[in-house]
Each structure stands twice: as structure tokens, then as C-alpha cells.
Scaffold this motif. Structure first.
Motif, PDB file in Angstrom:
ATOM      1  N   ARG A  56     -36.602  -9.491  23.112  1.00 17.79           N
ATOM      2  CA  ARG A  56     -38.051  -9.333  23.250  1.00 17.79           C
ATOM      3  C   ARG A  56     -38.411  -8.662  24.566  1.00 17.79           C
ATOM      4  N   ARG A  57     -37.745  -9.088  25.649  1.00 14.37           N
ATOM      5  CA  ARG A  57     -38.003  -8.474  26.952  1.00 14.37           C
ATOM      6  C   ARG A  57     -37.648  -6.992  26.928  1.00 14.37           C
ATOM      7  N   MET A  58     -36.516  -6.671  26.320  1.00 14.56           N
ATOM      8  CA  MET A  58     -36.069  -5.283  26.258  1.00 14.56           C
ATOM      9  C   MET A  58     -37.047  -4.436  25.444  1.00 14.56           C
ATOM     10  N   GLU A  59     -37.547  -4.989  24.340  1.00 13.25           N
ATOM     11  CA  GLU A  59     -38.516  -4.265  23.519  1.00 13.25           C
ATOM     12  C   GLU A  59     -39.806  -4.008  24.299  1.00 13.25           C
ATOM     13  N   ARG A  60     -40.253  -4.988  25.066  1.00 16.37           N
ATOM     14  CA  ARG A  60     -41.474  -4.802  25.879  1.00 16.37           C
ATOM     15  C   ARG A  60     -41.280  -3.719  26.921  1.00 16.37           C
ATOM     16  N   ARG A  61     -40.115  -3.719  27.567  1.00 20.58           N
ATOM     17  CA  ARG A  61     -39.836  -2.706  28.577  1.00 20.58           C
ATOM     18  C   ARG A  61     -39.777  -1.315  27.950  1.00 20.58           C
ATOM     19  N   MET A  62     -39.193  -1.224  26.773  1.00 19.30           N
ATOM     20  CA  MET A  62     -39.104   0.075  26.102  1.00 19.30           C
ATOM     21  C   MET A  62     -40.475   0.563  25.643  1.00 19.30           C
ATOM     22  N   ALA A  63     -41.358  -0.370  25.274  1.00 15.82           N
ATOM     23  CA  ALA A  63     -42.692   0.000  24.830  1.00 15.82           C
ATOM     24  C   ALA A  63     -43.536   0.545  25.978  1.00 15.82           C
ATOM     25  N   ARG A  64     -43.275   0.075  27.196  1.00 15.27           N
ATOM     26  CA  ARG A  64     -44.013   0.545  28.367  1.00 15.27           C
ATOM     27  C   ARG A  64     -43.686   1.996  28.696  1.00 15.27           C
ATOM     28  N   CYS A  65     -42.466   2.396  28.445  1.00 16.50           N
ATOM     29  CA  CYS A  65     -42.034   3.754  28.832  1.00 16.50           C
ATOM     30  C   CYS A  65     -42.530   4.807  27.933  1.00 16.50           C
TER      31      CYS A  65
END
Length: 65
Positions: A56-65
Motif C-alpha cells: 500500500r505504501r509503495m502504491e501511494r508513493r508511485m501514485a504521487r510521481c
């Protein structure tokens, strides 16, 4: 938390808010033969929960970029 999952598997489930799984694990742990599967189940569940959180954390970080 991993040590708790091995020594008292039912408590590991209770601490994470999975009451029904904790009760089922406690019933399984009452028998000596069932203690090993209960401990393995608790450890596997704990590792799975950590992996889901990480994803979930990784998906959030990828969505920000």
C-alpha cells in the motif's frame, strides 16, 4: 511481534484486531499437536499483513510521481 506469534499465536491475532481468528487459533493451540500449525498460521498471517502494508505504501508513493 514475531516472537509473540510463535509463542502465543492467539495473542498475535488479538493484538492486530482479528478476534475471530484469535479465538479459532486459541482453540487450535489448546491441543499440543495443534500448537505448531497455530504458530505457523500466526507467523504467516503476520508476514502477510506486513507485506500488504508495504505494498500500500509503495502504491501511494508511485501514485504521487
Amino acid at each position: 511481534m514475531l516472537l509473540i506469534a510463535v509463542l502465543v499465536p492467539w495473542l498475535s491475532f488479538f493484538l492486530r484486531g482479528k478476534i475471530l481468528s484469535g479465538i479459532l487459533c486459541l482453540i487450535l493451540q489448546i491441543t499440543i499437536i495443534g500448537w505448531l500449525p497455530a504458530a505457523l498460521w500466526a507467523v504467516a498471517s503476520r508476514v502477510d499483513g506486513k507485506n500488504r502494508t508495504r505494498m500500500r505504501r509503495m502504491e501511494r508513493r508511485m501514485a504521487r510521481c
